[in-house]
Design a protein around this motif. Structure first.
Motif, PDB file in Angstrom:
ATOM      1  N   ILE A 321       0.840  -1.201   0.000  1.00  0.00           N
ATOM      2  CA  ILE A 321       0.000   0.000   0.000  1.00  0.00           C
ATOM      3  C   ILE A 321       0.875   1.250   0.000  1.00  0.00           C
ATOM      4  CG2 ILE A 321      -1.615   1.363   1.398  1.00  0.00           C
ATOM      5  CD1 ILE A 321      -2.902  -1.303   2.246  1.00  0.00           C
ATOM      6  N   ASP A 322       1.964   1.222   0.762  1.00  0.00           N
ATOM      7  CA  ASP A 322       2.895   2.362   0.747  1.00  0.00           C
ATOM      8  C   ASP A 322       3.435   2.598  -0.658  1.00  0.00           C
ATOM      9  OD1 ASP A 322       2.578   2.730   3.462  1.00  0.00           O
ATOM     10  OD2 ASP A 322       4.398   1.638   4.020  1.00  0.00           O
ATOM     11  N   ASN A 325       0.659   4.052  -2.919  1.00  0.00           N
ATOM     12  CA  ASN A 325       0.412   5.434  -2.489  1.00  0.00           C
ATOM     13  C   ASN A 325       1.488   6.369  -3.033  1.00  0.00           C
ATOM     14  OD1 ASN A 325      -1.965   4.991  -1.079  1.00  0.00           O
ATOM     15  ND2 ASN A 325      -0.950   4.724   0.897  1.00  0.00           N
ATOM     16  N   ASP A 380      -5.440   5.728  -9.188  1.00  0.00           N
ATOM     17  CA  ASP A 380      -4.613   6.764  -8.560  1.00  0.00           C
ATOM     18  C   ASP A 380      -5.484   7.847  -7.932  1.00  0.00           C
ATOM     19  OD1 ASP A 380      -5.378   7.374 -11.187  1.00  0.00           O
ATOM     20  OD2 ASP A 380      -3.778   8.836 -11.426  1.00  0.00           O
ATOM     21  N   LEU A 383      -6.715   6.527  -4.615  1.00  0.00           N
ATOM     22  CA  LEU A 383      -5.680   6.561  -3.583  1.00  0.00           C
ATOM     23  C   LEU A 383      -5.482   7.973  -3.043  1.00  0.00           C
ATOM     24  CD1 LEU A 383      -3.071   4.138  -5.198  1.00  0.00           C
ATOM     25  CD2 LEU A 383      -4.503   3.675  -3.197  1.00  0.00           C
ATOM     26  N   ARG A 384      -5.519   8.954  -3.919  1.00  0.00           N
ATOM     27  CA  ARG A 384      -5.352  10.337  -3.457  1.00  0.00           C
ATOM     28  C   ARG A 384      -6.549  10.773  -2.612  1.00  0.00           C
ATOM     29  NH1 ARG A 384      -2.657  10.676  -8.558  1.00  0.00           N
ATOM     30  NH2 ARG A 384      -4.599  11.173  -9.654  1.00  0.00           N
ATOM     31  N   ARG A 386      -8.295   8.821  -0.778  1.00  0.00           N
ATOM     32  CA  ARG A 386      -8.142   8.085   0.488  1.00  0.00           C
ATOM     33  C   ARG A 386      -7.094   8.738   1.381  1.00  0.00           C
ATOM     34  NH1 ARG A 386      -5.007   3.654   1.996  1.00  0.00           N
ATOM     35  NH2 ARG A 386      -5.992   2.188   3.434  1.00  0.00           N
ATOM     36  N   LEU A 387      -6.020   9.213   0.791  1.00  0.00           N
ATOM     37  CA  LEU A 387      -4.962   9.846   1.571  1.00  0.00           C
ATOM     38  C   LEU A 387      -5.397  11.190   2.154  1.00  0.00           C
ATOM     39  CD1 LEU A 387      -1.921   9.045  -0.764  1.00  0.00           C
ATOM     40  CD2 LEU A 387      -2.294   8.166   1.551  1.00  0.00           C
TER      41      LEU A 387
END
Length: 389
Positions: A321-322, A325, A380, A383-384, A386-387
């Motif tokens: 996941i890292d 991300n 992508d 993911l953004r 989510r971050l």
């Protein structure tokens, strides 16, 4: 509007109401099928594309065309944890059982069933409670070498099909999960039936790296297979995919609503179905407006984030996941592996096993040497989002 009449179908492999923008691929497959069953050589196909581009839909469409052309068809999905021999055995058995009841093919089909019994034995395939009635024939598909034995089985099935004036179309989804030696065995088998002008054709679908892997497996694969790309729809096709199903239900849609859907989905067929499904359920009446499209976008993103995207994220370890991300934080791909390593503050060589693991899970791929990208469109963006939570 009444959800009962919602024409859009955002399911995995579900045929959309409008198969827009794929006419060339379907027509090429139709010609190849027609030529092959008539004894004229034609290339098999491997459809290449990211997830959500409609490859499985196309395989299903091509299977229907094959059946109309006189083929007996087999549809398999290459699994991550079973062998090719194991998944092909019941399909080959079913084909030969169907051919064995046809007068012209009975003898050839029984010969092939004998070979298939050997094949099951040498590859230790459990045949369940039903045994093959044909007696084994020593020397037929019993070497234990998959490349050799599968080629023999393709040839035996092709001869039986030809005796009945039929063909065999094998359709393989998720072909990227085949092991190198399994992919090589398929390629060699196709090569042999082509040489013998037998009515056997393979149509497969997989992630974009398969073209390179096929070439690595057998250098002549590019002469045996056509590799049509299955990507995002262009603007004209995307509009057809959205507007035409609505027109059939006597529903209109404003141009600015269309523009928003095309922007949000980037033209990918699965996402068009998702947005179409939600815009129908969000709208009260015709015409569908920009406000309806905005509401649908919120619902579609929520559904995707909690389902389609989240399921894929759950397959990854924390370290993986890292890595993804870090890719997403670099913007839109493809991404240089050196840039991902810098983003993580790691040495690139130390990240090789992690990257390989994510690739093996079908989450990322290498479009070019030193590059990686996501196999799932818009991942992508997810993911953004989510971050930022």
């Amino acid at each position: 509007m009444d959800p009962l009449y919602n024409p859009f179908s955002p399911g995995a492999g579900s045929r959309p109401p409008e198969l827009a923008g794929r006419e060339n691929i379907v027509n090429d497959a139709r010609i190849a099928l027609a030529r092959t069953i008539r004894g004229n050589n034609s290339q098999s196909q491997i459809l290449l594309g990211l997830r959500g581009t409609g490859k499985t839909v196309l395989l299903n469409e091509i299977e229907s065309i094959a059946e109309n052309e006189g083929y007996i068809t087999s549809f398999v999905e290459a699994p991550e944890n079973r062998s090719l021999a194991e998944i092909l055995y019941p399909q080959m058995r079913q084909i030969l059982r169907k051919l064995s009841v046809l007068e012209n093919a009975r003898v050839a089909a029984n010969v092939a069933l004998s070979g298939l019994r050997n094949f099951a034995s040498v590859f230790k395939i459990a045949v369940g409670d039903v045994e093959i009635s044909a007696e084994p024939t020593p020397g037929s598909a019993d070497s234990g070498d998959l490349e050799f034995d599968l080629t023999q089985m393709f040839e035996l099935i092709g001869k039986a099909a030809k005796s009945a004036n039929r063909g065999w179309a094998l359709l393989i989804d998720e072909v990227q999960y085949l092991k190198d030696e399994e992919l090589a065995a398929i390629i060699v088998s196709v090569h042999r039936v082509n040489q013998r002008n037998l009515p056997v054709i393979v149509v497969a679908a997989g992630l974009p790296q398969i073209a390179k892997l096929s070439g690595d497996a057998k250098s002549y694969s590019e002469r045996l297979f056509d590799f049509p790309g299955v990507g995002a729809l262009d603007r004209t096709a995307a509009i057809e995919a959205i507007r035409n199903p609505l027109i059939k239900e006597d529903i209109e849609i404003d141009d600015d609503a269309l523009d928003l859907i095309i922007e949000m989905t980037a033209g990918y067929p699965f996402f068009i179905q998702e947005w179409g499904h939600n815009i129908w359920n969000s709208a009260d009446s015709s015409p569908i407006t920009l406000e309806d499209a905005q509401k649908a976008s919120e619902k579609a993103l929520a559904r995707l984030d909690s389902g389609f995207f989240r399921v894929r994220m759950d397959r990854l370890t924390n370290a993986e996941i890292d890595y993804v991300n870090a890719m997403a934080l670099l913007g839109t791909g493809p991404y240089k592996t050196t840039d991902v390593a810098s983003q993580l503050g790691k040495d690139q060589s130390s990240l090789g096993p992690r990257r390989a693991s994510i690739i093996s899970k079908g989450m990322i791929y290498s479009p070019n040497y030193g590059d990686v990208d996501f196999t799932v469109p818009l991942f992508d963006d997810f993911l953004r989002r989510r971050l930022q939570q």
